[in-house]
Motif scaffolding. Sequence first.
Motif, PDB file in Angstrom:
ATOM      1  N   ALA A 306      -6.871 -10.929 -10.920  1.00  0.00           N
ATOM      2  CA  ALA A 306      -6.749  -9.863  -9.924  1.00  0.00           C
ATOM      3  C   ALA A 306      -7.195 -10.318  -8.540  1.00  0.00           C
ATOM      4  CB  ALA A 306      -7.562  -8.647 -10.368  1.00  0.00           C
ATOM      5  N   ALA A 307      -8.247 -11.128  -8.462  1.00  0.00           N
ATOM      6  CA  ALA A 307      -8.762 -11.549  -7.157  1.00  0.00           C
ATOM      7  C   ALA A 307      -7.722 -12.329  -6.372  1.00  0.00           C
ATOM      8  CB  ALA A 307     -10.026 -12.389  -7.345  1.00  0.00           C
ATOM      9  N   THR A 308      -6.923 -13.147  -7.068  1.00  0.00           N
ATOM     10  CA  THR A 308      -5.877 -13.923  -6.387  1.00  0.00           C
ATOM     11  C   THR A 308      -4.834 -13.002  -5.775  1.00  0.00           C
ATOM     12  OG1 THR A 308      -6.207 -15.845  -7.817  1.00  0.00           O
ATOM     13  CG2 THR A 308      -4.072 -15.659  -6.719  1.00  0.00           C
ATOM     14  N   TRP A 309      -4.430 -11.976  -6.523  1.00  0.00           N
ATOM     15  CA  TRP A 309      -3.417 -11.053  -6.000  1.00  0.00           C
ATOM     16  C   TRP A 309      -3.960 -10.199  -4.857  1.00  0.00           C
ATOM     17  CZ3 TRP A 309       1.624 -11.332  -6.660  1.00  0.00           C
ATOM     18  CH2 TRP A 309       2.093 -12.116  -7.721  1.00  0.00           C
ATOM     19  N   THR A 310      -5.201  -9.770  -4.974  1.00  0.00           N
ATOM     20  CA  THR A 310      -5.807  -9.012  -3.879  1.00  0.00           C
ATOM     21  C   THR A 310      -5.804  -9.845  -2.601  1.00  0.00           C
ATOM     22  OG1 THR A 310      -7.248  -7.773  -5.375  1.00  0.00           O
ATOM     23  CG2 THR A 310      -7.903  -7.881  -3.071  1.00  0.00           C
ATOM     24  N   GLN A 311      -6.223 -11.100  -2.727  1.00  0.00           N
ATOM     25  CA  GLN A 311      -6.254 -11.985  -1.567  1.00  0.00           C
ATOM     26  C   GLN A 311      -4.855 -12.225  -1.014  1.00  0.00           C
ATOM     27  OE1 GLN A 311      -8.211 -15.711  -2.381  1.00  0.00           O
ATOM     28  NE2 GLN A 311      -7.800 -16.540  -0.325  1.00  0.00           N
ATOM     29  N   LEU A 312      -3.890 -12.401  -1.914  1.00  0.00           N
ATOM     30  CA  LEU A 312      -2.510 -12.652  -1.490  1.00  0.00           C
ATOM     31  C   LEU A 312      -1.934 -11.460  -0.741  1.00  0.00           C
ATOM     32  CD1 LEU A 312       0.089 -14.374  -1.547  1.00  0.00           C
ATOM     33  CD2 LEU A 312       0.593 -13.364  -3.791  1.00  0.00           C
ATOM     34  N   TRP A 313      -2.067 -10.263  -1.316  1.00  0.00           N
ATOM     35  CA  TRP A 313      -1.483  -9.079  -0.678  1.00  0.00           C
ATOM     36  C   TRP A 313      -2.170  -8.748   0.643  1.00  0.00           C
ATOM     37  CZ3 TRP A 313      -1.710  -6.390  -6.062  1.00  0.00           C
ATOM     38  CH2 TRP A 313      -0.583  -6.779  -6.811  1.00  0.00           C
ATOM     39  N   ARG A 314      -3.476  -8.949   0.709  1.00  0.00           N
ATOM     40  CA  ARG A 314      -4.173  -8.722   1.981  1.00  0.00           C
ATOM     41  C   ARG A 314      -3.722  -9.729   3.038  1.00  0.00           C
ATOM     42  NH1 ARG A 314      -8.941  -5.675   2.391  1.00  0.00           N
ATOM     43  NH2 ARG A 314      -9.465  -4.481   0.516  1.00  0.00           N
ATOM     44  N   ALA A 315      -3.509 -10.967   2.639  1.00  0.00           N
ATOM     45  CA  ALA A 315      -3.043 -11.986   3.583  1.00  0.00           C
ATOM     46  C   ALA A 315      -1.633 -11.667   4.072  1.00  0.00           C
ATOM     47  CB  ALA A 315      -3.085 -13.365   2.924  1.00  0.00           C
ATOM     48  N   GLU A 316      -0.784 -11.175   3.184  1.00  0.00           N
ATOM     49  CA  GLU A 316       0.568 -10.791   3.601  1.00  0.00           C
ATOM     50  C   GLU A 316       0.522  -9.652   4.607  1.00  0.00           C
ATOM     51  OE1 GLU A 316       2.657 -12.079  -0.655  1.00  0.00           O
ATOM     52  OE2 GLU A 316       2.255  -9.974  -0.226  1.00  0.00           O
ATOM     53  N   LEU A 317      -0.280  -8.635   4.292  1.00  0.00           N
ATOM     54  CA  LEU A 317      -0.402  -7.491   5.196  1.00  0.00           C
ATOM     55  C   LEU A 317      -0.926  -7.929   6.556  1.00  0.00           C
ATOM     56  CD1 LEU A 317      -0.268  -4.382   5.531  1.00  0.00           C
ATOM     57  CD2 LEU A 317      -2.654  -4.329   4.760  1.00  0.00           C
ATOM     58  N   ALA A 318      -1.889  -8.855   6.576  1.00  0.00           N
ATOM     59  CA  ALA A 318      -2.459  -9.329   7.840  1.00  0.00           C
ATOM     60  C   ALA A 318      -1.422 -10.019   8.711  1.00  0.00           C
ATOM     61  CB  ALA A 318      -3.622 -10.280   7.564  1.00  0.00           C
ATOM     62  N   GLN A 319      -0.380 -10.559   8.097  1.00  0.00           N
ATOM     63  CA  GLN A 319       0.692 -11.218   8.849  1.00  0.00           C
ATOM     64  C   GLN A 319       1.854 -10.279   9.160  1.00  0.00           C
ATOM     65  OE1 GLN A 319       0.121 -14.203  10.120  1.00  0.00           O
ATOM     66  NE2 GLN A 319      -1.867 -13.957   9.115  1.00  0.00           N
ATOM     67  N   GLY A 320       1.664  -8.994   8.905  1.00  0.00           N
ATOM     68  CA  GLY A 320       2.707  -8.024   9.216  1.00  0.00           C
ATOM     69  C   GLY A 320       3.832  -7.981   8.219  1.00  0.00           C
ATOM     70  N   ALA A 321       3.618  -8.592   7.037  1.00  0.00           N
ATOM     71  CA  ALA A 321       4.630  -8.580   5.983  1.00  0.00           C
ATOM     72  C   ALA A 321       4.333  -7.450   5.001  1.00  0.00           C
ATOM     73  CB  ALA A 321       4.658  -9.921   5.257  1.00  0.00           C
ATOM     74  N   ARG A 354      -6.216  -1.414  -6.910  1.00  0.00           N
ATOM     75  CA  ARG A 354      -7.303  -0.503  -6.551  1.00  0.00           C
ATOM     76  C   ARG A 354      -8.107  -0.994  -5.353  1.00  0.00           C
ATOM     77  NH1 ARG A 354      -7.891   0.252 -12.297  1.00  0.00           N
ATOM     78  NH2 ARG A 354      -9.365  -1.491 -12.379  1.00  0.00           N
ATOM     79  N   SER A 355      -8.119  -2.280  -5.129  1.00  0.00           N
ATOM     80  CA  SER A 355      -8.942  -2.840  -4.059  1.00  0.00           C
ATOM     81  C   SER A 355      -8.184  -3.000  -2.746  1.00  0.00           C
ATOM     82  CB  SER A 355      -9.491  -4.207  -4.492  1.00  0.00           C
ATOM     83  OG  SER A 355      -8.448  -5.134  -4.634  1.00  0.00           O
ATOM     84  N   LEU A 356      -6.935  -2.541  -2.693  1.00  0.00           N
ATOM     85  CA  LEU A 356      -6.103  -2.729  -1.503  1.00  0.00           C
ATOM     86  C   LEU A 356      -6.273  -1.585  -0.514  1.00  0.00           C
ATOM     87  CD1 LEU A 356      -2.698  -3.883  -3.056  1.00  0.00           C
ATOM     88  CD2 LEU A 356      -4.423  -5.319  -1.952  1.00  0.00           C
ATOM     89  N   PRO A 357      -6.100  -1.874   0.773  1.00  0.00           N
ATOM     90  CA  PRO A 357      -5.981  -0.784   1.747  1.00  0.00           C
ATOM     91  C   PRO A 357      -4.639  -0.088   1.564  1.00  0.00           C
ATOM     92  CG  PRO A 357      -5.596  -2.891   2.813  1.00  0.00           C
ATOM     93  CD  PRO A 357      -6.033  -3.207   1.410  1.00  0.00           C
ATOM     94  N   GLY A 358      -4.544   1.107   2.082  1.00  0.00           N
ATOM     95  CA  GLY A 358      -3.356   1.924   1.841  1.00  0.00           C
ATOM     96  C   GLY A 358      -2.052   1.267   2.236  1.00  0.00           C
ATOM     97  N   LEU A 359      -2.017   0.553   3.361  1.00  0.00           N
ATOM     98  CA  LEU A 359      -0.766  -0.037   3.836  1.00  0.00           C
ATOM     99  C   LEU A 359      -0.259  -1.162   2.948  1.00  0.00           C
ATOM    100  CD1 LEU A 359      -1.237  -0.097   7.721  1.00  0.00           C
ATOM    101  CD2 LEU A 359       0.223   1.413   6.363  1.00  0.00           C
TER     102      LEU A 359
END
Length: 437
Positions: A306-321, A354-359
């Motif tokens: 789960a930690a890998t996916w949380t980090q991945l999705w947060r990194a994608e969101l940070a790049q506007g993806a 569960r650990s993701l921000p809404g966006l």
Amino acid sequence: MTIQLEPPTERFRAYGPRHIDAIASRFGLSDDMRETIRRVSLVLPFRVNEYVLTELIDWDRVPDDPIFQLTFPQHGMLTAVDERRLAELSADSRNALQLKVTVRDIRYRLNPHPSGQMDLNVPSRGGREMQGIQHKYRESVLYFPGQGQTCHAYCTYCFRWAQFVGDPELRFAAPDPAQLVDYLGEHPEVSDVLITGGDPMIMSTERLRAHLEPLLRVPTVRTIRIGTKSPAYWPQRFVTDPDADEALRLFEQVVDGGRQLAVMAHFSHPRELDSDRTRAALRRIRGTGAVIYCQAPLIARVNDDAATWTQLWRAELAQGAVPYYLFVERDTGPHDYFKVPLARAVAIFAEAYRSLPGLARTVRGPVMSATPGKVVVDGVETTADGSYFRLRMLQARSPALVGRPFRARFSDEAGWLNELELAADTPPDLMEAIRSA
């Protein structure tokens, strides 16, 4: 003769099976690992480039490094019996014909075209099957331009592996978009065309333009998607390649033509986003007006926590993806090597979500791209009658099935739709669609 690798350069060059000795010597791979890569790459495609080798793989962690697992053939991807047979035959050049027959036999046993790709997805026109086109869902057509049927590097899990092994019977490829344009004219219900492969961004911009511009003359096509791994494996394609600026102008042309351009970016691990060049590539793509959607499968040994996916999705969101899909690894190629049981996939997805921000909660999963359509596992429920997977048709061959929920008996081991026992209360049309697949 040992083939030497070029020193690090920004000029793209692919390294394949004939470069295994040079790669092994350069990065200190053991003789056993070198021979494993050589044997398995007789069956499964192998390709890397300088960026993957020097920027993405942590050689101090090999063989457990996730990007090494993602790009280099490994022991266990084939059966022990098949590996031994390949070792025996490849040791003597007099066995060349028998080796070729054995390789072909192994490939066909690896389910090279899952989910009815070849039998059910290929449309016909005038009584003849259309080259390089698939039409599974009413609104969407997949298009495989012939010059785009390779990649900057190959993923070992890729369900399109059969595109890259040189067997014309296994390959989807269209010489040009003429047939596609005619087909779209006869099917106004199609609003979405996915340019796929391989990787369309392996093509020069001039060649890519020849496939994209005709679509802009089809008024019913409103969305053009480009499936690509290039921001992860060769971000220079959008930053420093000689025609990088021209590619971005082509993207702008699509958007200015009133179409939505969706870049379907494949990021399998957060390390692929931890690069100034990748971040620059994504900024430049977004600057054209294109939208970037991110998707990848859940892969054992690469991203199965789960930690890998949380980090991945947060990194994608940070790049506007936009985080889009977490897929279940398809039942093809080295499926047993990468398989994550559905029960574990549900738990990983739920914990990460569960650990993701809404966006970032745009992501959907775990999703199986199965024969009847895309099936999402919404969770597990416990009843007096036992535990069940809650399932739903996100997309379907039959539009009447889209969005429909159903259930299957919980299993600790099942990894694909055909391994599940459907609940007795499954609606008959859903039951028939799934069982017939």
